[in-house]
Enzyme design. Structure first.
Site, mmCIF file in Angstrom:
data_model
loop_
_atom_site.group_PDB
_atom_site.id
_atom_site.type_symbol
_atom_site.label_atom_id
_atom_site.label_comp_id
_atom_site.label_asym_id
_atom_site.label_seq_id
_atom_site.Cartn_x
_atom_site.Cartn_y
_atom_site.Cartn_z
ATOM 1 C CB CYS A 11 34.534 -7.912 -3.631
ATOM 2 S SG CYS A 11 35.474 -8.868 -2.452
ATOM 3 C CB CYS A 85 34.173 -7.264 -9.154
ATOM 4 S SG CYS A 85 32.685 -7.810 -9.963
ATOM 5 C CB CYS A 89 31.374 -9.288 -12.499
ATOM 6 S SG CYS A 89 32.092 -8.842 -10.922
#
Length: 139
Positions: A11, A85, A89
């Site tokens: 996250c 996120c 990512c």
């Protein structure tokens, strides 16, 4: 290389959702799954409401610290579970990606974090089934 599956929870701040998910997976899977968590912009500390909510169900995450997301962590994981996120990512071929749309517990009191904690537990139990790992209490 390990035979056991590895899961990375990601996250933004690595201070709430991903830490609770990692705590649940460690608790329920024991040493049958490698567990990692990281954040694209890690916070300074874990959300105290997340710590309190997890303590209520007997899971201590006070020793965890927000960690920066690295390509090495993604490469070393079989399953990458993102929790808001966004584009931060990294995506690698051959990895399994899941995106769990969960409310961010940042700035919320423990009463608002409990439903998020419980939703994460439910998803972790489903993940264990998918990974064909029996909960530690059932082994």
């Amino acid at each position: 290389m390990s035979d056991k599956p590895s899961v990375l929870f990601v996250c933004v701040h690595n201070a709430g959702r991903s830490q609770m998910a990692a705590g649940w997976l460690r608790h329920l899977a024991g040493d049958a799954v490698e567990v990692r968590s990281a954040g694209s912009m890690p916070g300074d500390r874990i959300n105290p409401s997340a710590v309190e909510a997890m303590a209520e169900v007997g899971i201590d995450i006070t020793d965890q610290r927000p960690t920066i997301l690295t390509t090495e962590a993604v490469e070393a994981s079989d399953v990458v579970i993102t929790m808001g996120c966004g584009d931060a990512c990294p995506v690698f071929p051959g990895k399994r990606y899941l995106d769990w749309a969960l409310e961010d517990p940042a700035g919320k009191g423990v009463e608002s974090v409990r439903p998020i904690r419980d939703e994460i537990e439910s998803r972790i139990r489903g993940l264990l089934t998918e990974l064909q790992v029996a909960p530690a209490a059932n082994r």
